[in-house]
Design an enzyme around this catalytic site. Sequence first.
Site, PDB file in Angstrom:
ATOM      1  N   GLN A  88      10.600  93.014   5.611  1.00  0.00           N
ATOM      2  CA  GLN A  88       9.203  93.139   6.053  1.00  0.00           C
ATOM      3  C   GLN A  88       8.531  91.776   6.212  1.00  0.00           C
ATOM      4  O   GLN A  88       7.583  91.626   6.978  1.00  0.00           O
ATOM      5  CB  GLN A  88       8.415  93.994   5.071  1.00  0.00           C
ATOM      6  CG  GLN A  88       8.917  95.421   4.972  1.00  0.00           C
ATOM      7  CD  GLN A  88       9.010  96.089   6.333  1.00  0.00           C
ATOM      8  OE1 GLN A  88       8.015  96.331   6.988  1.00  0.00           O
ATOM      9  NE2 GLN A  88      10.237  96.377   6.768  1.00  0.00           N
ATOM     10  N   HIS A 139       8.348  90.011   9.989  1.00  0.00           N
ATOM     11  CA  HIS A 139       7.742  90.674  11.142  1.00  0.00           C
ATOM     12  C   HIS A 139       7.052  89.734  12.126  1.00  0.00           C
ATOM     13  O   HIS A 139       7.109  89.963  13.320  1.00  0.00           O
ATOM     14  CB  HIS A 139       6.769  91.759  10.699  1.00  0.00           C
ATOM     15  CG  HIS A 139       7.392  93.122  10.711  1.00  0.00           C
ATOM     16  ND1 HIS A 139       7.718  93.797  11.849  1.00  0.00           N
ATOM     17  CD2 HIS A 139       7.771  93.945   9.697  1.00  0.00           C
ATOM     18  CE1 HIS A 139       8.253  94.954  11.571  1.00  0.00           C
ATOM     19  NE2 HIS A 139       8.307  95.077  10.261  1.00  0.00           N
ATOM     20  N   GLU A 174       2.481 101.227   2.998  1.00  0.00           N
ATOM     21  CA  GLU A 174       3.045 101.781   4.231  1.00  0.00           C
ATOM     22  C   GLU A 174       4.450 102.310   3.943  1.00  0.00           C
ATOM     23  O   GLU A 174       4.788 103.443   4.290  1.00  0.00           O
ATOM     24  CB  GLU A 174       3.083 100.684   5.290  1.00  0.00           C
ATOM     25  CG  GLU A 174       3.729 101.099   6.601  1.00  0.00           C
ATOM     26  CD  GLU A 174       3.903  99.923   7.554  1.00  0.00           C
ATOM     27  OE1 GLU A 174       4.077 100.180   8.756  1.00  0.00           O
ATOM     28  OE2 GLU A 174       3.877  98.756   7.101  1.00  0.00           O
ATOM     29  N   HIS A 175       5.271 101.466   3.334  1.00  0.00           N
ATOM     30  CA  HIS A 175       6.642 101.841   2.975  1.00  0.00           C
ATOM     31  C   HIS A 175       6.809 101.713   1.468  1.00  0.00           C
ATOM     32  O   HIS A 175       6.490 100.669   0.901  1.00  0.00           O
ATOM     33  CB  HIS A 175       7.657 100.915   3.649  1.00  0.00           C
ATOM     34  CG  HIS A 175       7.474 100.765   5.126  1.00  0.00           C
ATOM     35  ND1 HIS A 175       6.998  99.600   5.693  1.00  0.00           N
ATOM     36  CD2 HIS A 175       7.694 101.622   6.145  1.00  0.00           C
ATOM     37  CE1 HIS A 175       6.941  99.751   7.014  1.00  0.00           C
ATOM     38  NE2 HIS A 175       7.367 100.964   7.312  1.00  0.00           N
ATOM     39  N   ASP A 205      12.485 102.455  10.000  1.00  0.00           N
ATOM     40  CA  ASP A 205      11.989 101.729  11.167  1.00  0.00           C
ATOM     41  C   ASP A 205      12.729 102.118  12.434  1.00  0.00           C
ATOM     42  O   ASP A 205      12.144 102.142  13.522  1.00  0.00           O
ATOM     43  CB  ASP A 205      12.152 100.215  10.950  1.00  0.00           C
ATOM     44  CG  ASP A 205      11.005  99.605  10.176  1.00  0.00           C
ATOM     45  OD1 ASP A 205       9.983 100.279  10.004  1.00  0.00           O
ATOM     46  OD2 ASP A 205      11.144  98.443   9.739  1.00  0.00           O
ATOM     47  N   HIS A 246     -29.031 133.088  16.323  1.00  0.00           N
ATOM     48  CA  HIS A 246     -27.720 133.301  15.707  1.00  0.00           C
ATOM     49  C   HIS A 246     -27.672 134.679  15.041  1.00  0.00           C
ATOM     50  O   HIS A 246     -26.725 135.446  15.215  1.00  0.00           O
ATOM     51  CB  HIS A 246     -27.438 132.222  14.653  1.00  0.00           C
ATOM     52  CG  HIS A 246     -26.998 130.914  15.224  1.00  0.00           C
ATOM     53  ND1 HIS A 246     -27.784 130.162  16.050  1.00  0.00           N
ATOM     54  CD2 HIS A 246     -25.839 130.227  15.075  1.00  0.00           C
ATOM     55  CE1 HIS A 246     -27.145 129.061  16.387  1.00  0.00           C
ATOM     56  NE2 HIS A 246     -25.949 129.067  15.806  1.00  0.00           N
TER      57      HIS A 246
END
Length: 427
Positions: A255, A258, A324-325, A358, A417
């Site tokens: 990671q 990136h 995230e992971h 991924d 109504h």
Amino acid sequence: MIRLSFDDADFGKRLAALYGRPAYPPQAENAAREIIDAVKKRGDKALSGFAEKFDRVKLAPENFRVSEKEIAAAVKKLPAADKKAIRTALEQISCFARVTKPLDWTFSPRPGVKLGEKYTPMDRVGVYIPGGTAPLVSTVLHTAGIARAAGVKEIVGCTPPGNIPAATLYAMKCCGVKEIYRLGGVYGVAAMALGTETIRPVEKIVGPGNAYVTAAKKLLFGKVAIDLVAGPSEILIVADKRANSEFIAADLLSQAEHGSGLEQAVLVTDSAELIDRVAAAVERQKKALPRIETVEKVMKNGMFLIRTATLDDACVLAGKYAPEHLEIQTETPEKYAKKISAAGAIFLGDWTPEPVGDFCAGPSHVLPTAGSARAFNGLETVSFMRRTSIVKYTKRALQKEISVVERFGAMEMLAAHGNAGTIRRTK
């Protein structure tokens, strides 16, 4: 690498800062707003100007769209092994998408009443595929591939101009992307959301991007639907003392490479000895990586080795961080997964590295970051569908509930109504 321990005097304070990480810096929003406004006012002319300004490509409106001839020429050059990898991953992602596709349903909770839901694919969606030094071919599959499985009629792709990778074009072709535009960053996202003289607007935009793309999607929300306000990629690993330090180091570094340098890679364990082993393995493995400058920036500012008193405490920390992971490399990973309150995706055991998610496992890799997994889910088949409630009453069933309609009409001072019920009493 930054080391933290539960017995540090400022442990809680430093964790609070980690939990509160932003998706993007605030200044990104101002820059994105200016570009969006320009596209709104000047359409194609603005797109041509931004292509030259940001991507150094002179691009006339008639050349925005990648032609079928260009796609065919690029695909012809792509190695057979790459094509096979793309097709394999797409089939596995599509398989998961089909299994999780919601179905229309109805039930009768009381006599004469039928309730349910109807799901309809969106008509036209846009996928943004980042380019740059790390062209994310897999993102095509994890966005457009899922949209196709959902039944979306028209899928539009935008990716930065220049030398678009053949693999990206092939993946788009495999996923049924009907229109591919060489438009990048904020101006590409704005073109899909707002439309121009040559590009029809879409209903939803999905896909990751840099801080400016993320800010743009947030600003355009309401004009179009979006998937997530997602920041830089991140991984958190919960591990016990028996875990393989070489595996953990490799996954942390996966990671860190990136590209933005703002990514985070976090190890949480109750073992001080494991932290020492992982730190040494990271230093050793990084030397073989080509993106060393990016990796070292993350190691300095975003790689955390955290020791907790127990693994249960590690799980509490992981849930508050809401990564995230999340990898769980323990002897009984399923046991600890039950203790996690929030994560975009959980990878269980020593033999499930995050990159399988991924690329090819099945669930989409477009996941919530910056702690947003506490409130949002990752991209899924239903993300490309409209959910519509279904309600049907018989005359007899309505007669039983007219008084309820009338009382709510009175309470809310909405006489019409209430009358919609009353008028049916004697019919």
